[in-house]
Design a protein around this motif. Structure first.
Motif, PDB file in Angstrom:
ATOM      1  N   MET A   1      46.041 110.918  58.381  1.00 25.94           N
ATOM      2  CA  MET A   1      46.281 112.313  58.769  1.00 25.94           C
ATOM      3  C   MET A   1      47.567 112.855  58.151  1.00 25.94           C
ATOM      4  SD  MET A   1      43.614 112.744  60.602  1.00 25.94           S
ATOM      5  CE  MET A   1      43.941 114.393  61.237  1.00 25.94           C
TER       6      MET A   1
ATOM      7  N   MET B   1      42.369 108.873  65.986  1.00 28.19           N
ATOM      8  CA  MET B   1      41.782 110.192  66.190  1.00 28.19           C
ATOM      9  C   MET B   1      40.429 110.054  66.889  1.00 28.19           C
ATOM     10  SD  MET B   1      44.084 112.101  64.789  1.00 28.19           S
ATOM     11  CE  MET B   1      43.228 113.669  64.764  1.00 28.19           C
TER      12      MET B   1
ATOM     13  N   ARG C   1      42.468 107.312  61.206  1.00 28.39           N
ATOM     14  CA  ARG C   1      42.268 108.192  60.073  1.00 28.39           C
ATOM     15  C   ARG C   1      43.610 108.502  59.393  1.00 28.39           C
ATOM     16  NH1 ARG C   1      37.835 107.963  57.942  1.00 28.39           N
ATOM     17  NH2 ARG C   1      38.143 110.013  56.972  1.00 28.39           N
TER      18      ARG C   1
ATOM     19  N   GLU D   1      46.744 119.990  61.331  1.00 27.45           N
ATOM     20  CA  GLU D   1      46.687 118.672  60.704  1.00 27.45           C
ATOM     21  C   GLU D   1      45.373 118.537  59.976  1.00 27.45           C
ATOM     22  OE1 GLU D   1      47.018 115.636  63.619  1.00 27.45           O
ATOM     23  OE2 GLU D   1      45.453 116.460  64.919  1.00 27.45           O
TER      24      GLU D   1
ATOM     25  N   ARG E   1      46.618 107.527  61.970  1.00 29.80           N
ATOM     26  CA  ARG E   1      46.765 107.760  63.407  1.00 29.80           C
ATOM     27  C   ARG E   1      45.401 107.626  64.082  1.00 29.80           C
ATOM     28  NH1 ARG E   1      49.974 112.150  61.629  1.00 29.80           N
ATOM     29  NH2 ARG E   1      48.405 113.709  62.209  1.00 29.80           N
TER      30      ARG E   1
ATOM     31  N   ASP F   1      42.637 115.767  57.954  1.00 29.66           N
ATOM     32  CA  ASP F   1      42.180 114.405  57.678  1.00 29.66           C
ATOM     33  C   ASP F   1      42.064 114.263  56.160  1.00 29.66           C
ATOM     34  OD1 ASP F   1      40.872 112.002  57.348  1.00 29.66           O
ATOM     35  OD2 ASP F   1      39.374 112.371  58.908  1.00 29.66           O
TER      36      ASP F   1
END
Length: 508
Positions: free
Chosen positions: A470, A459, A468, A310, A457, A312
């Motif tokens: 994501m 984080m 952030r 994932e 989501r 950012d």
């Protein structure tokens, strides 16, 4: 020169037919449009007319054989039979034929154009005209679909459409006659006359008996539903019962007059028949057939594996927000995400060359260039135009090229050169809301990157929980050539470049 007699298109869902009977034998003289052979399908019986006058030279298939659409039935030798036919005709008919021949000499043939070096056939799409229509030069007549793209066929001259030689769904090769145009415009009056005899073919709907047995598929369905021939009205030639007639009879409530024990099987019949009537059968386009075949081949041949991570997207989003207006003003194109992703991928491919390679037999071919395919969804299916030498381009140049290719894809104007030679592919399912997926390789490539929806989501950042933007990333790769360590490292490098865009500028 011999003229071929071939099985015509029999309907959208009909791919084969049975030879019912030949009306002529080899050596017989035939005139143009004279019925030569009768074909039977589960939906209709069709008479195949002679495409030209002459002598029936050969018969390739015999009565009872099953043939597919486009199959060769026989051949007509031109010239030998034509004089005999004219000799038997009245002088008035001879004059009429001479006039017709004179008119036909003025017709303009529209043939299938060449669609590309590796494209040998195309499928006839929807016709924009019909017989009798008046067209101007360059008006679109029909759309041809290949396994790569769609192509419109324009009218070469102004005039009247007097003949459509191939129906929608027919597969044609370059040079095949599509239609004929009468540039004099006199064909308009002849069109209704030519179409007039058509209703006569459907006239003989049998009420009681029939001079022909039911079609095989109709016979089978009648037996399954305990229906007798007198309970089904045949709509075929000479009252023949076709499969469609049986379906209609079942749907209208026809039942067998046999005893009660047979009631149970009959009760299931109408339900199945009604379901079949409500179904819609649509022919797959050439493009969709090729997509299906290539994706399945990739699954069968490659040792495909997917690794996930994932990213950012905050830094890239901040950079876009800060410079998007200035970027668009200077470069004439909007600053999107694909430019950043493409640039990040080219940086990672230089570090992990196995992801940019392909297998050829027992050899590995390493590509010292980055041709990045960008998957684009169109109303006709998924196409993958290629940004060539993306590693040598700036983000602005990449965005401009992606924009050009996207417009060409939506307009159906992508050529062979636009979609060949890719070494790696990026697929953005996020534009449709996809949160996570495992993309399938675009063979023979060894890697494909799947982008997804940006979602906020919670984080953990420096010991604090923060919200952030994501995005999940997925890299599918061919494990035969790419090791797990290389695949994970590649994806981490892409993540690092996107979370710290300065790396792209400094080539880190």
């Amino acid at each position: 020169m011999a003229t071929e007699i071939r099985v015509p298109t029999l309907g959208e869902s009909v791919s084969e037919a049975t030879i019912a009977q030949w009306f002529k034998k080899p050596g017989d003289a035939v005139s143009q449009d004279e019925p030569l052979v009768e074909l039977e399908t589960d939906k209709v019986t069709v008479e195949v007319p002679a495409p030209a006058a002459g002598t029936l030279e050969s018969i390739v298939v015999k009565e009872g054989d099953t043939v597919e659409v486009g199959a060769l039935l026989g051949q007509i030798a031109e010239g030998a039979g034509a004089p005999a036919a004219k000799a038997e005709a009245a002088p008035a008919k001879a004059d009429a034929k001479a006039e017709t021949k004179s008119e036909k000499a003025q017709l303009v043939d529209v043939v299938t154009p060449s669609a590309g070096e590796s494209v040998t056939e195309a499928e006839v799409g929807e016709w924009s005209v019909k017989v009798g229509d008046v067209v101007k030069a360059d008006d679109t007549l029909v759309e041809l679909e290949t396994d790569k793209a769609a192509q419109e066929v324009p009218a070469p001259v102004a005039g009247t459409i007097v003949k459509i030689a191939v129906e929608t769904g027919t597969t044609v090769e370059p040079g095949v006659l599509l239609c004929q145009i009468d540039p004099s415009g006199e064909g308009a009056a002849a069109a209704p006359a030519a179409a007039a005899p058509a209703p006569a073919a459907s006239a003989p709907a049998a009420s009681g008996g029939s001079s022909m047995p039911p079609a095989p598929s109709a016979q089978k369905m009648m037996a399954e539903n305990n229906l007798s021939a007198d309970q089904v009205a045949g709509s075929g030639k000479r009252g023949q019962v076709l499969k469609e007639d049986v379906i209609n009879a079942i749907a209208s409530g026809a039942t067998s007059s046999s005893s009660a024990p047979s009631a149970a099987p009959v009760a299931r019949g109408p339900v199945a028949a009604q379901d079949e009537i409500r179904e819609e059968r649509v022919r797959m386009t050439k493009l969709r057939q090729t997509i299906a075949r290539r994706l399945k081949d990739a699954q069968n041949s490659a040792a495909m594996l997917t690794t996930y991570n994932e990213v950012d997207m905050g830094p890239v989003m901040e950079l876009r927000k800060q410079y998007k207006d200035l970027f668009e003003k200077k470069h004439g194109v909007k600053l999107g995400f694909m430019g950043f992703f493409t640039k990040a991928v080219t940086h990672a491919l230089k570090e992990i060359p196995a992801v940019n390679a392909e297998i050829d037999g027992t050899d590995i071919i390493y590509k010292n260039f980055c041709h990045i395919g960008v998957a684009v969804g169109t109303d006709k299916g998924l196409v993958v135009p290629v940004v060539r030498d993306a590693d040598q381009m700036s983000i602005a140049e990449i965005e401009q090229e992606i924009g050009n290719l996207g417009r060409k894809a939506r307009d159906g104007k992508l050529g062979m050169a636009d979609m060949s030679g890719g070494t790696f592919t990026i697929s953005n399912g996020g534009v449709y809301g996809s949160l996570m997926s495992s993309p399938i390789l675009n063979a023979p490539q060894s890697g494909i990157l799947g982008m997804h929806k940006i979602q906020e989501r919670p984080m953990a950042v420096n010991g604090q929980v923060v919200i952030r933007p994501m995005m999940y990333l997925a890299l599918s790769y061919d494990h035969r050539i790419v090791d797990g360590k290389e695949a994970v490292t590649f994806l981490v490098r892409v993540k690092e470049s996107l979370e710290d865009p300065q790396r792209l500028v400094l080539d880190l």
